[in-house]
Scaffold this motif. Sequence first.
Motif, PDB file in Angstrom:
ATOM      1  N   GLY A 113       0.789  -1.223   0.000  1.00  0.00           N
ATOM      2  CA  GLY A 113       0.000   0.000   0.000  1.00  0.00           C
ATOM      3  C   GLY A 113       0.821   1.273   0.000  1.00  0.00           C
ATOM      4  O   GLY A 113       0.259   2.379  -0.129  1.00  0.00           O
ATOM      5  N   ASP A 114       2.152   1.154   0.120  1.00  0.00           N
ATOM      6  CA  ASP A 114       2.992   2.362   0.156  1.00  0.00           C
ATOM      7  C   ASP A 114       2.913   3.144  -1.154  1.00  0.00           C
ATOM      8  O   ASP A 114       2.890   4.376  -1.149  1.00  0.00           O
ATOM      9  N   TYR A 115       2.924   2.427  -2.250  1.00  0.00           N
ATOM     10  CA  TYR A 115       2.881   3.058  -3.581  1.00  0.00           C
ATOM     11  C   TYR A 115       1.865   2.334  -4.460  1.00  0.00           C
ATOM     12  O   TYR A 115       2.240   1.563  -5.344  1.00  0.00           O
ATOM     13  N   PRO A 116       0.599   2.552  -4.237  1.00  0.00           N
ATOM     14  CA  PRO A 116      -0.413   1.925  -5.095  1.00  0.00           C
ATOM     15  C   PRO A 116      -0.290   2.459  -6.524  1.00  0.00           C
ATOM     16  O   PRO A 116       0.192   3.564  -6.752  1.00  0.00           O
ATOM     17  N   PHE A 117      -0.733   1.647  -7.460  1.00  0.00           N
ATOM     18  CA  PHE A 117      -0.708   2.080  -8.853  1.00  0.00           C
ATOM     19  C   PHE A 117      -1.573   3.322  -9.022  1.00  0.00           C
ATOM     20  O   PHE A 117      -2.754   3.339  -8.689  1.00  0.00           O
ATOM     21  N   ASP A 118      -0.944   4.410  -9.495  1.00  0.00           N
ATOM     22  CA  ASP A 118      -1.649   5.683  -9.665  1.00  0.00           C
ATOM     23  C   ASP A 118      -0.941   6.431 -10.795  1.00  0.00           C
ATOM     24  O   ASP A 118       0.010   7.184 -10.560  1.00  0.00           O
ATOM     25  N   LEU A 119      -1.420   6.223 -12.001  1.00  0.00           N
ATOM     26  CA  LEU A 119      -0.760   6.803 -13.173  1.00  0.00           C
ATOM     27  C   LEU A 119      -0.791   8.323 -13.126  1.00  0.00           C
ATOM     28  O   LEU A 119       0.202   8.984 -13.482  1.00  0.00           O
ATOM     29  N   LEU A 133      11.293   2.506   5.741  1.00  0.00           N
ATOM     30  CA  LEU A 133      12.085   3.643   5.267  1.00  0.00           C
ATOM     31  C   LEU A 133      12.580   3.409   3.844  1.00  0.00           C
ATOM     32  O   LEU A 133      12.490   4.305   2.985  1.00  0.00           O
ATOM     33  N   ILE A 134      13.091   2.198   3.577  1.00  0.00           N
ATOM     34  CA  ILE A 134      13.575   1.860   2.237  1.00  0.00           C
ATOM     35  C   ILE A 134      12.451   1.981   1.213  1.00  0.00           C
ATOM     36  O   ILE A 134      12.637   2.490   0.104  1.00  0.00           O
ATOM     37  N   SER A 135      11.269   1.528   1.610  1.00  0.00           N
ATOM     38  CA  SER A 135      10.120   1.608   0.714  1.00  0.00           C
ATOM     39  C   SER A 135       9.688   3.050   0.501  1.00  0.00           C
ATOM     40  O   SER A 135       9.494   3.504  -0.630  1.00  0.00           O
ATOM     41  N   GLU A 136       9.532   3.790   1.577  1.00  0.00           N
ATOM     42  CA  GLU A 136       9.025   5.162   1.489  1.00  0.00           C
ATOM     43  C   GLU A 136       9.964   6.064   0.709  1.00  0.00           C
ATOM     44  O   GLU A 136       9.517   6.968  -0.013  1.00  0.00           O
ATOM     45  N   THR A 162      21.704   5.014   3.500  1.00  0.00           N
ATOM     46  CA  THR A 162      21.795   6.244   4.276  1.00  0.00           C
ATOM     47  C   THR A 162      22.251   5.952   5.699  1.00  0.00           C
ATOM     48  O   THR A 162      22.151   4.817   6.185  1.00  0.00           O
ATOM     49  N   GLU A 163      22.726   6.966   6.376  1.00  0.00           N
ATOM     50  CA  GLU A 163      23.140   6.800   7.766  1.00  0.00           C
ATOM     51  C   GLU A 163      21.963   6.350   8.631  1.00  0.00           C
ATOM     52  O   GLU A 163      22.121   5.545   9.550  1.00  0.00           O
ATOM     53  N   GLU A 164      20.781   6.864   8.312  1.00  0.00           N
ATOM     54  CA  GLU A 164      19.599   6.503   9.092  1.00  0.00           C
ATOM     55  C   GLU A 164      19.289   5.019   8.988  1.00  0.00           C
ATOM     56  O   GLU A 164      19.039   4.350   9.999  1.00  0.00           O
ATOM     57  N   VAL A 165      19.320   4.476   7.787  1.00  0.00           N
ATOM     58  CA  VAL A 165      18.984   3.064   7.642  1.00  0.00           C
ATOM     59  C   VAL A 165      20.105   2.188   8.192  1.00  0.00           C
ATOM     60  O   VAL A 165      19.845   1.110   8.766  1.00  0.00           O
ATOM     61  N   GLN A 166      21.358   2.622   8.076  1.00  0.00           N
ATOM     62  CA  GLN A 166      22.459   1.859   8.655  1.00  0.00           C
ATOM     63  C   GLN A 166      22.337   1.782  10.163  1.00  0.00           C
ATOM     64  O   GLN A 166      22.592   0.734  10.772  1.00  0.00           O
ATOM     65  N   THR A 167      21.907   2.879  10.780  1.00  0.00           N
ATOM     66  CA  THR A 167      21.694   2.886  12.230  1.00  0.00           C
ATOM     67  C   THR A 167      20.589   1.913  12.628  1.00  0.00           C
ATOM     68  O   THR A 167      20.709   1.177  13.615  1.00  0.00           O
ATOM     69  N   LEU A 168      19.527   1.880  11.852  1.00  0.00           N
ATOM     70  CA  LEU A 168      18.432   0.947  12.135  1.00  0.00           C
ATOM     71  C   LEU A 168      18.919  -0.500  12.037  1.00  0.00           C
ATOM     72  O   LEU A 168      18.562  -1.342  12.874  1.00  0.00           O
ATOM     73  N   PHE A 169      19.727  -0.799  11.038  1.00  0.00           N
ATOM     74  CA  PHE A 169      20.257  -2.153  10.899  1.00  0.00           C
ATOM     75  C   PHE A 169      21.154  -2.513  12.084  1.00  0.00           C
ATOM     76  O   PHE A 169      21.091  -3.635  12.604  1.00  0.00           O
ATOM     77  N   GLU A 170      21.972  -1.576  12.508  1.00  0.00           N
ATOM     78  CA  GLU A 170      22.864  -1.826  13.640  1.00  0.00           C
ATOM     79  C   GLU A 170      22.068  -2.046  14.920  1.00  0.00           C
ATOM     80  O   GLU A 170      22.366  -2.960  15.706  1.00  0.00           O
TER      81      GLU A 170
END
Length: 529
Positions: free
Chosen positions: A358-364, A486-489, A458-466
Motif C-alpha cells: 500500500g505504500d505506492y499503489p498504482f496511480d498513473l 524507510l527503504i520503501s518510502e 543512508t546513515e539513518e537506515v544503517q543505524t536501524l540495521f545496527e
Amino acid sequence: MTTSTKTRSLIAALAATALLAGCNAGAGSSSDTGSPEEGESAGSGDGGEDTAAAPEPGGSDETVRIGLVAEPASLDFTTTGGAAIPQVMMDNVYETLVQIDGESAEIVPGLATEWEVSEDRLTYTFRLEEGVTFSDGSEFTAEDAKFSIERVSSDAWTNGLKAKFDVVESVEAVDDTTLEVTLTRPSNQFLYNLTTLVGAMFDTEGVDNLAEEAIGTGPYVFENWDRGSQITLERNPDYHGDAPYFASVEMRYFDDANALNNAMLTDSIDVVSTVQAPESLAEFEGGDFQIVEGTTNGEVVLSMNQEEGNPLADVELRRAVRHAIDHQALMDTCWAGRGELIGSMVPVTDPWYEDRTGDYPFDLEEAQRLISEAGAEGTELRLRIPSLPYAVSCGTVVESMLEDAGLEVTVDELEFPAAWLETVFTNKDYDMSIVSHVEGRDMSAVFGNPDYYTTYGTEEVQTLFEEADAGTEEEQTAKLQEAAALISEEAAADFLFLLPNLMVADPDITGLPTNAIRESFDLGDLARE
C-alpha cells in the motif's frame, strides 16, 4: 553462565537427517541398485547363500539430472556474485557449521553438533563433529573453521557479502573440535550469517583455485564442468553423514525456458529446478509429472541508480516510477500471476515481514504529476536487465508502464552472468535493472551500503540495521520493520513481486523442497520412491 542450544539443535538435526530411499527404473544413467526386483530370488548359489551384490552407499548408482537456466560464471563465490554458484556448491560440496532447516526455517547443526552463547552474547563456542574429512582426504578441524571465517575479512574475499562478518573480533581454535568466536558487539544476525556463503568451510590447503576446483566436506564432490552444458557432481564416498541416494548429479543448463521445458517433456531431465515460464505449467498438468509450488526468498527488485548525476538520484522521480507500475498486472503478465506482492525487501517467511504494497499503489496520474513537478517529462532511462526469463519478461512490461507515465525507457538485455555482473553490479553503468535477490535476510546487505550496486545506504537506515542486530529479538523485529518501511518510502527501489518456488519433476522423485528458502539446491535430500 551460558545459554546452550544443544538439546533443541540435536532434536532438529535428527528430524532433518531422515532420508527417503528406494529403487525405481527411472530416467537416470542406471537404475540397477544391486537389489532384487519384487518376486525374484535374492540368492543364486547351491546352498541358497545370498550372493547378490551389495547396493552402493546411498542406495542407488543412478544419476539424477537437474534442469536449470542460469549457469555460474565461476565456482568461486568468494570473488564472484550470482545465485547460480551457491545453488550448486553450498550444502552439496561446501558445508557450514550451522544450517537452515528447509521446512522449519530453524537454525540446526551442520559441521557443529552443538554451540553455546555466552551470557553477554559476545562469545560463541562451537563443538565440531569428529571424523569429518575434506574430499582431498584431509581432516576437518577447528583450524580449518578458523581459517575459513578469518578469510572472509581478508583481501581474498571480494564478494560484497563479506561485510556480514565485520562484527567478528577474533576466532580461536581451542582444540581440534572446539572453535570459539568472539564478536565486537552482540549480533542477532551472526549465527544466521554462518548458514550463508560466508559460513562455508574451506580446507586451509584447498583455496588456490576455487574458480575451477572445489574441496569441501559435503555429500557430493565436484567432478567436472562442461561449460555451456552441465556441471557434474559425484557422491562423496567418505561423507561423514548419511550417504545421498543418487550416485551422481548432472546440473544441466539450458538457454531458455522452452528448451528447459522440452527437456522435461522428452525425458532428458528428471527435475526442472525452477520453472522459468509459469504459463507453461499447463503442459505438465494432468501428465505423469509432479508439480511443486511454494515460496522463496527471491525478491524481484527494480533497482534504481541513485548516484549523483543520475536521473534517479531525484527521490520524486523514483516515487513516480513506483506509482507508475501496476504490480498485479505486471505479475499477471510476466509471471502468469504466480508469486506474491510484498512491497518491500522482506519475504513472507521472515519474522519481520509486513505487507507494504500500500505504500505506492498504482496511480498513473500521481506518477505523471510527480514527473511533471520534477521537470522530468521525456527523461531517458536505461533499463539494463540480465538475460534471465523473469527479467526479460518483466522488463518489457516495466518499459511500457513507465512510458505511459511520460518517461523514455530503453531496454538493454545483458548476457548473464558475466556481462550483467560487470556492467550493472560492478560498474553501476545503468539507470534501472531487474534482478531477483535470493539470499536470505539480505535487506541490510542490499540496502545498507551505498557502495553496493543498488547505491542506497543512508546513515539513518544503517543505524536501524545496527540497532536491530544488537537488540533483543523484539527490538530486531521492530527495527527491521522500520528499516523496510524507510527503504520503501524513500523509493530506494521498487519491489515487483516475490518469486514462487515452482518445480516440475518425475512423479517418484522425493525430497523436493516446497519452499526454497536456502541458497542451495540441496541434492542430498533427493531420492526415488
